[in-house]
Write a protein that holds these residues in place. Structure first.
Motif, PDB file in Angstrom:
ATOM      1  N   GLN A   6      47.685 -57.990 -10.343  1.00  0.00           N
ATOM      2  CA  GLN A   6      46.991 -58.843  -9.381  1.00  0.00           C
ATOM      3  C   GLN A   6      46.360 -58.032  -8.254  1.00  0.00           C
ATOM      4  OE1 GLN A   6      49.449 -62.037  -7.971  1.00  0.00           O
ATOM      5  NE2 GLN A   6      47.704 -63.262  -7.302  1.00  0.00           N
ATOM      6  N   ALA A   9      42.795 -56.702  -8.821  1.00  0.00           N
ATOM      7  CA  ALA A   9      41.652 -57.615  -8.833  1.00  0.00           C
ATOM      8  C   ALA A   9      40.941 -57.594  -7.486  1.00  0.00           C
ATOM      9  CB  ALA A   9      42.112 -59.041  -9.146  1.00  0.00           C
ATOM     10  N   ASN A  11      38.494 -60.115  -7.078  1.00  0.00           N
ATOM     11  CA  ASN A  11      38.192 -61.532  -6.908  1.00  0.00           C
ATOM     12  C   ASN A  11      39.223 -62.214  -6.013  1.00  0.00           C
ATOM     13  OD1 ASN A  11      38.557 -64.542  -7.951  1.00  0.00           O
ATOM     14  ND2 ASN A  11      36.446 -63.914  -8.333  1.00  0.00           N
ATOM     15  N   GLU A  54      33.844 -60.095  -9.898  1.00  0.00           N
ATOM     16  CA  GLU A  54      34.467 -58.975  -9.201  1.00  0.00           C
ATOM     17  C   GLU A  54      33.464 -58.254  -8.307  1.00  0.00           C
ATOM     18  OE1 GLU A  54      38.104 -57.177 -10.237  1.00  0.00           O
ATOM     19  OE2 GLU A  54      38.014 -59.236  -9.489  1.00  0.00           O
ATOM     20  N   LEU A 105      35.708 -60.706 -14.655  1.00  0.00           N
ATOM     21  CA  LEU A 105      36.827 -60.905 -15.569  1.00  0.00           C
ATOM     22  C   LEU A 105      36.603 -62.225 -16.283  1.00  0.00           C
ATOM     23  CD1 LEU A 105      39.693 -59.769 -13.182  1.00  0.00           C
ATOM     24  CD2 LEU A 105      38.856 -58.521 -15.178  1.00  0.00           C
TER      25      LEU A 105
END
Length: 253
Positions: A6, A9, A11, A54, A105
């Protein structure tokens, strides 16, 4: 990129998910390049994949039966494409495509919808839909009540928020299409902003020189959806722990 962590990422929605909910979809997230022009949602076709942006910039566009179109929303690293599936529909008349190349993603719609069984995760996405609706409402308000000068400043600020770049690959033709105005009008108002030393516009690029000037020009036409996103969703990306490539991004900085 099966098994992405996590914290890897960018985002913001992914980073805002409860750890347990993120773990449910992490093995199925597939990293992909998103070149400029790539469709993310096709008009009136089933939405088979969700894209967590992203990097780069996507546009949501409303298209009429006679071929007229206008941008009705922007998506960057704060959001996702294909969110109408959360409203119980598998398609939409609107389109979404990459305006500026980036990465994302990819997740199948069926796996994405499995998150609805997780109340906290479902709430995150419902709040995101609320901010999308507010962005659309504010765009309609800006088109009806604010001058082209303010609308252009608002749109550039929104791009700056999402691209996290001062040099933004935006053409005059594309700006005109997205704002629903003539190219000559966009060029004229870009020159005005240049004269104020807010931007520098060259062929295929707009460079932000002074964001504060753009904020002053945009005035009340900009900020409500951005503030609501931070109030309802937020994330550790706003703090000192966010990746260095995101420091200094927009969102009221």
């Amino acid at each position: 990129m099966a098994g992405i962590a996590q914290e890897q990422a960018t985002n913001r929605l992914l980073r805002s998910l409860p750890e347990e909910a993120f773990g449910l979809i992490a093995p199925d997230l597939k990293a992909c390049d998103l070149p400029a022009g790539r469709p993310l949602v096709e008009a009136d076709k089933p939405i088979e994949h969700i894209y967590f942006i992203e990097s780069g910039l996507a546009s949501m566009v409303a298209v009429s039966s006679d071929g007229n179109s206008i941008e009705v929303g922007q998506i960057g690293y704060e959001g996702i494409s294909g969110y109408p599936v959360l409203l119980g529909t598998d398609r939409t008349p609107n389109r979404a495509f990459m305006e500026v190349a980036g990465r994302g993603l990819e997740l199948s719609t069926s796996r994405f919808l499995s998150l609805q069984a997780h109340p906290e995760a479902h709430l995150v996405f419902l709040r995101y839909i609320h901010t999308r609706e507010l962005q659309l409402a504010q765009s309609a308000l800006a088109a009806a009540r604010y001058s082209m000068h303010k609308r252009l400043a608002r749109w550039l600020l929104m791009c700056h928020d999402r691209l996290i770049l001062d040099d933004m690959p935006l053409t005059h033709d594309f700006l005109a299409l997205m704002l629903g105005v003539r190219r000559s009008g966009v060029t004229e108002h870009l020159h005005i902003l240049e004269g104020m030393h807010a931007i520098r516009s060259t062929r295929g690029s707009v460079r932000i020189l002074n964001r504060r000037i753009l904020l002053e020009v945009a005035g009340a036409s900009y900020g409500a959806p951005e503030a609501e996103y931070e109030r309802l969703i937020g994330s550790e990306l706003l703090g000192d722990e966010r990746p260095s490539k995101l420091r200094g991004a927009g969102w009221f900085s």
